[in-house]
Design a protein around this motif. Structure first.
Motif, PDB file in Angstrom:
ATOM      1  N   ILE A   1       0.862  -1.183   0.000  1.00 49.95           N
ATOM      2  CA  ILE A   1       0.000   0.000   0.000  1.00 49.95           C
ATOM      3  C   ILE A   1       0.895   1.229   0.000  1.00 49.95           C
ATOM      4  CG2 ILE A   1      -1.825   1.249   1.224  1.00 49.95           C
ATOM      5  CD1 ILE A   1      -2.466  -1.351   2.709  1.00 49.95           C
ATOM      6  N   ASP A   2       0.624   2.157  -0.915  1.00 49.27           N
ATOM      7  CA  ASP A   2       1.390   3.400  -0.944  1.00 49.27           C
ATOM      8  C   ASP A   2       0.759   4.359   0.070  1.00 49.27           C
ATOM      9  OD1 ASP A   2       2.855   5.605  -1.447  1.00 49.27           O
ATOM     10  OD2 ASP A   2       2.520   5.630  -3.619  1.00 49.27           O
ATOM     11  N   LEU A   3       1.203   4.240   1.320  1.00 48.69           N
ATOM     12  CA  LEU A   3       0.563   4.998   2.409  1.00 48.69           C
ATOM     13  C   LEU A   3       0.717   6.514   2.229  1.00 48.69           C
ATOM     14  CD1 LEU A   3       1.489   2.769   5.505  1.00 48.69           C
ATOM     15  CD2 LEU A   3      -0.760   3.022   4.464  1.00 48.69           C
ATOM     16  N   GLU A   4       1.782   6.928   1.515  1.00 51.07           N
ATOM     17  CA  GLU A   4       1.991   8.371   1.308  1.00 51.07           C
ATOM     18  C   GLU A   4       0.861   8.984   0.476  1.00 51.07           C
ATOM     19  OE1 GLU A   4       4.377  10.346   2.646  1.00 51.07           O
ATOM     20  OE2 GLU A   4       4.978   8.584   3.795  1.00 51.07           O
ATOM     21  N   LYS A   5       0.232   8.146  -0.343  1.00 54.15           N
ATOM     22  CA  LYS A   5      -0.869   8.668  -1.171  1.00 54.15           C
ATOM     23  C   LYS A   5      -2.137   8.863  -0.349  1.00 54.15           C
ATOM     24  CE  LYS A   5       0.254   7.912  -5.898  1.00 54.15           C
ATOM     25  NZ  LYS A   5       1.003   6.715  -6.302  1.00 54.15           N
ATOM     26  N   LEU A   6      -2.155   8.361   0.875  1.00 53.78           N
ATOM     27  CA  LEU A   6      -3.374   8.392   1.678  1.00 53.78           C
ATOM     28  C   LEU A   6      -3.417   9.596   2.623  1.00 53.78           C
ATOM     29  CD1 LEU A   6      -3.788   4.591   2.468  1.00 53.78           C
ATOM     30  CD2 LEU A   6      -4.960   5.941   0.722  1.00 53.78           C
ATOM     31  N   CYS A   7      -2.664  10.647   2.274  1.00 49.15           N
ATOM     32  CA  CYS A   7      -2.658  11.868   3.088  1.00 49.15           C
ATOM     33  C   CYS A   7      -3.752  12.811   2.581  1.00 49.15           C
ATOM     34  CB  CYS A   7      -1.289  12.520   2.985  1.00 49.15           C
ATOM     35  SG  CYS A   7      -1.153  14.016   3.965  1.00 49.15           S
TER      36      CYS A   7
ATOM     37  N   VAL B   1      -5.640  11.920   7.615  1.00 47.90           N
ATOM     38  CA  VAL B   1      -5.181  10.942   6.619  1.00 47.90           C
ATOM     39  C   VAL B   1      -6.212   9.822   6.558  1.00 47.90           C
ATOM     40  CG1 VAL B   1      -2.712  11.403   6.978  1.00 47.90           C
ATOM     41  CG2 VAL B   1      -3.842   9.633   8.336  1.00 47.90           C
ATOM     42  N   TRP B   2      -6.084   8.961   5.537  1.00 44.46           N
ATOM     43  CA  TRP B   2      -6.960   7.803   5.473  1.00 44.46           C
ATOM     44  C   TRP B   2      -6.385   6.680   6.329  1.00 44.46           C
ATOM     45  CZ3 TRP B   2     -11.561   8.772   3.777  1.00 44.46           C
ATOM     46  CH2 TRP B   2     -11.748   9.764   2.802  1.00 44.46           C
ATOM     47  N   ALA B   3      -7.245   6.064   7.109  1.00 40.91           N
ATOM     48  CA  ALA B   3      -6.839   4.916   7.931  1.00 40.91           C
ATOM     49  C   ALA B   3      -7.449   3.660   7.318  1.00 40.91           C
ATOM     50  CB  ALA B   3      -7.313   5.094   9.362  1.00 40.91           C
ATOM     51  N   VAL B   4      -6.606   2.676   7.069  1.00 42.27           N
ATOM     52  CA  VAL B   4      -7.049   1.420   6.466  1.00 42.27           C
ATOM     53  C   VAL B   4      -7.104   0.352   7.562  1.00 42.27           C
ATOM     54  CG1 VAL B   4      -6.518  -0.316   4.710  1.00 42.27           C
ATOM     55  CG2 VAL B   4      -5.919   2.099   4.310  1.00 42.27           C
ATOM     56  N   PHE B   5      -8.301  -0.122   7.849  1.00 42.91           N
ATOM     57  CA  PHE B   5      -8.469  -1.146   8.889  1.00 42.91           C
ATOM     58  C   PHE B   5      -8.676  -2.506   8.241  1.00 42.91           C
ATOM     59  CE2 PHE B   5      -9.776   2.792  10.859  1.00 42.91           C
ATOM     60  CZ  PHE B   5      -9.220   2.731  12.136  1.00 42.91           C
TER      61      PHE B   5
ATOM     62  N   PRO C   1     -13.940   4.832  -0.904  1.00 42.69           N
ATOM     63  CA  PRO C   1     -15.092   5.228  -0.104  1.00 42.69           C
ATOM     64  C   PRO C   1     -15.837   6.400  -0.743  1.00 42.69           C
ATOM     65  CG  PRO C   1     -13.033   5.950   0.926  1.00 42.69           C
ATOM     66  CD  PRO C   1     -12.657   5.103  -0.249  1.00 42.69           C
ATOM     67  N   LYS C   2     -17.152   6.431  -0.529  1.00 37.82           N
ATOM     68  CA  LYS C   2     -17.939   7.568  -1.060  1.00 37.82           C
ATOM     69  C   LYS C   2     -17.785   8.721  -0.091  1.00 37.82           C
ATOM     70  CE  LYS C   2     -21.297   4.805  -3.602  1.00 37.82           C
ATOM     71  NZ  LYS C   2     -20.680   3.473  -3.274  1.00 37.82           N
ATOM     72  N   ASP C   3     -16.773   9.512  -0.329  1.00 37.21           N
ATOM     73  CA  ASP C   3     -16.450  10.610   0.571  1.00 37.21           C
ATOM     74  C   ASP C   3     -15.895  11.716  -0.313  1.00 37.21           C
ATOM     75  OD1 ASP C   3     -15.097  10.805   3.833  1.00 37.21           O
ATOM     76  OD2 ASP C   3     -14.810  12.334   2.298  1.00 37.21           O
ATOM     77  N   PRO C   4     -16.429  12.935  -0.172  1.00 37.54           N
ATOM     78  CA  PRO C   4     -15.977  14.010  -1.059  1.00 37.54           C
ATOM     79  C   PRO C   4     -14.466  14.251  -0.977  1.00 37.54           C
ATOM     80  CG  PRO C   4     -17.355  14.857   0.743  1.00 37.54           C
ATOM     81  CD  PRO C   4     -17.478  13.377   0.757  1.00 37.54           C
ATOM     82  N   GLU C   5     -13.860  13.863   0.149  1.00 34.31           N
ATOM     83  CA  GLU C   5     -12.428  14.126   0.291  1.00 34.31           C
ATOM     84  C   GLU C   5     -11.556  13.057  -0.349  1.00 34.31           C
ATOM     85  OE1 GLU C   5     -11.135  16.555   3.722  1.00 34.31           O
ATOM     86  OE2 GLU C   5     -12.829  15.575   4.686  1.00 34.31           O
ATOM     87  N   TRP C   6     -12.166  11.974  -0.796  1.00 33.90           N
ATOM     88  CA  TRP C   6     -11.396  10.936  -1.502  1.00 33.90           C
ATOM     89  C   TRP C   6     -11.190  11.395  -2.934  1.00 33.90           C
ATOM     90  CZ3 TRP C   6      -9.053   6.398   0.036  1.00 33.90           C
ATOM     91  CH2 TRP C   6      -8.507   5.633  -1.002  1.00 33.90           C
ATOM     92  N   THR C   7      -9.931  11.653  -3.318  1.00 35.44           N
ATOM     93  CA  THR C   7      -9.660  12.208  -4.642  1.00 35.44           C
ATOM     94  C   THR C   7      -8.898  11.252  -5.550  1.00 35.44           C
ATOM     95  OG1 THR C   7      -7.694  13.221  -3.684  1.00 35.44           O
ATOM     96  CG2 THR C   7      -9.657  14.613  -3.875  1.00 35.44           C
ATOM     97  N   LEU C   8      -8.440  10.118  -4.990  1.00 35.55           N
ATOM     98  CA  LEU C   8      -7.664   9.190  -5.821  1.00 35.55           C
ATOM     99  C   LEU C   8      -8.600   8.401  -6.735  1.00 35.55           C
ATOM    100  CD1 LEU C   8      -5.419   7.732  -2.964  1.00 35.55           C
ATOM    101  CD2 LEU C   8      -4.705   9.379  -4.692  1.00 35.55           C
ATOM    102  N   PRO C   9      -8.149   8.093  -7.970  1.00 35.30           N
ATOM    103  CA  PRO C   9      -8.984   7.302  -8.873  1.00 35.30           C
ATOM    104  C   PRO C   9      -9.211   5.881  -8.355  1.00 35.30           C
ATOM    105  CG  PRO C   9      -6.773   7.631  -9.799  1.00 35.30           C
ATOM    106  CD  PRO C   9      -6.850   8.460  -8.563  1.00 35.30           C
TER     107      PRO C   9
END
Lengths: 253, 242
Positions: free
Chosen positions: A118-124, A131-135, A165-173
């Motif tokens: 997982i490229d955790l740096e992309k989850l900022c 940041v995004w937390a992956v559980f 996730p359906k979240d306006p702040e999620w911008t990654l494709p």
């Protein structure tokens, strides 16, 4: 935690192993049948159910907002938890995770984290604040041996199943996952090495060594378990088995 | 703390060591009055104290095993052992380490000699600087011997790893934190049998072999220091000269 084994059963398994044979007719370097089903849980962002012989492990991945750790302000968070559910074995009891569950979760965590799958740096989202937390939640449903390998399979399959996730702040494709680390646990039964031990084999093994590898053969995690020891040549042999069987497993993920 | 630009300069590490050098290692056997066996180990900045109690009656009784003694290990970090105060009590890391440490020590003990008994090993990390679980094992083996518990061999622990692309013996904190791989290992030295092996990071197959070579070299030195500590306590100086 090991089940009681009769000496007759123990001798039988040991004898078979010394002839290169096993209880269920497999060879020493043969995995049980693997079945991977993705997208089994609609309420999780990613999920998978893995059947490895009669062992069944379900993994659900949830993605939520989280606060980054102070020493990695631009890095997403990865959390791995494992539940050895009482429905999976007569030996599993309700309650907080015991040392077996904690070890399982931590070996899966190391395999995924250290592989940098997982490229955790992309989850900022916002440096130092959001940041995004992956559980990753590992649910052991039926314990017939080799929970580490099946849990890593289910976790990796679930991560590759993630729908953002359906979240306006999620911008990654897409979810930033790029590799398929695979764990292979080699059990040592009376000096004989075998992959993918079933429960009865696990109950009589002296020691085990889990080796997690990537596509190119790089090792990203290891864990020895059990009250026995390993010789150096056994460790090197285990690596060869991990590499060979790892390739087979990776094709299923 | 910022990561230095390079962890290895001209073949020397931040503390001046070469890749195959251990930090200064000191071991003392029998340092506690009440414990049945004890040991104190310093490896670089690590300070580790271990006490052994037993074999003794197992409490609670339902944990007794009718055919063997039960070895119980508790690895615990003091709240003041690290830069930022660690919350006291067991966390997931210490629970896992306690398990693998127990499994690293079990192979040298004759647990069937003491059915229904318990042997308790308490490992206290007083000051931590990477390699605490392996230092704990090194100390625990000496403490078990100091307790007079029969053993097949000692168990010696050390960590190996990789930083700046170089395979290193005995990682210090900076190399553990910013390096590319960490591999703690424990070995029964006389027959070179591995009783603990963990790893995280990345190793090519070739680096892995190098790391194992380096680890076995380091284990030899740890083993010598363990034997020296036991001799210092149990062999009178007059006999030592002979």
């Amino acid at each position: 935690m090991k089940e009681m084994v009769s000496s007759v059963k123990r001798d039988y398994i040991v004898n078979l192993a010394s002839q290169g044979k096993r209880l269920d007719g497999r060879t020493l370097d043969q995995l049980r049948e693997i079945e991977v089903r993705r997208g089994v849980i609609g309420t999780a962002q990613g999920s998978a159910l893995v059947k490895l012989g009669n062992t069944q492990v379900m993994v659900g991945v949830k993605i939520e907002h989280g606060e980054p750790f102070p020493d990695t302000p631009t890095s997403g968070i990865l959390v791995v938890n494992a539940e050895l559910l009482p429905l999976a074995s007569p030996l599993f009891e309700p309650g907080p995770p015991n040392e077996d569950a904690i070890e399982l979760a931590r070996v899966v965590d190391r395999t995924i984290r250290e592989s940098q799958a997982i490229d955790l740096e992309k989850l900022c989202i916002k440096e130092g604040e959001d940041v995004w937390a992956v559980f990753i939640d590992i649910y052991v449903l039926d314990h017939d041996g080799n929970l580490i390998d099946s849990s890593v399979m289910a976790s990796v399959a679930a991560l590759h199943d993630i729908k953002p996730p359906k979240d306006p702040e999620w911008t990654l494709p897409t979810f930033p996952i790029r590799r398929k680390p695979v764990a292979v646990t080699v059990a040592k039964v009376n000096g004989v090495l075998m992959v993918d031990a079933g429960l009865e084999e696990e109950n009589v093994m002296d020691a085990r060594l889990t080796i997690s590898t990537l596509e190119d053969g790089t090792i990203c995690a290891m864990q020895k378990g059990g009250s026995g020891f390993l010789e150096r040549r056994e460790i090197e042999e285990a690596y060869e088995l991990a590499r060979k069987c790892g390739e087979e497993i990776r094709k299923k993920l | 703390m910022e990561r230095p630009e390079r962890l290895i300069v001209d073949g020397r590490r931040l503390d001046g060591r070469r890749p195959d050098e251990l930090r200064p290692l000191q071991i003392k056997a029998g340092v506690l009055k009440r414990a049945d066996g004890s040991a104190y180990v310093e490896l670089g900045k690590n300070k580790v104290l271990v006490a052994v109690y037993g074999p003794k009656e197992m409490h609670p009784r339902h944990l007794q095993q009718s055919d063997v003694a039960v070895l119980r290990c508790r690895y615990n970090m003091a709240p003041f052992s690290v830069e930022e105060r660690k919350r006291p009590g067991p966390d997931r890391r210490s629970i896992e380490i306690s398990k693998v440490v127990r499994e690293a020590l079990e192979p040298v003990l004759f647990l069937h000699l003491y059915p229904r008994a318990a042997i308790d090993v308490f490992i206290e990390i007083l000051q931590a600087d990477a390699g605490t679980r392996t230092t704990g094992i090194t100390a625990a083996a000496v403490a078990l011997a100091d307790a007079g518990i029969p053993m097949r061999d000692l168990v010696a622990g050390i960590s190996v790893g990789k930083a700046d692309g170089t395979v290193l013996l005995d990682l210090m904190k900076e190399e553990d934190q910013w390096g590319e791989a960490d591999m703690p290992i424990a070995v029964m030295p006389r027959r070179k049998l591995v009783t603990l092996l963990q790893m995280d990071g990345n190793f090519t197959p070739d680096e892995f072999r190098q790391a194992l070579d380096l680890a076995f070299k380091g284990i030899e030195r740890v083993y010598e220091a363990q034997k020296r500590a036991l001799r210092e306590k149990y062999v009178p100086a007059s006999e030592e000269e002979r």
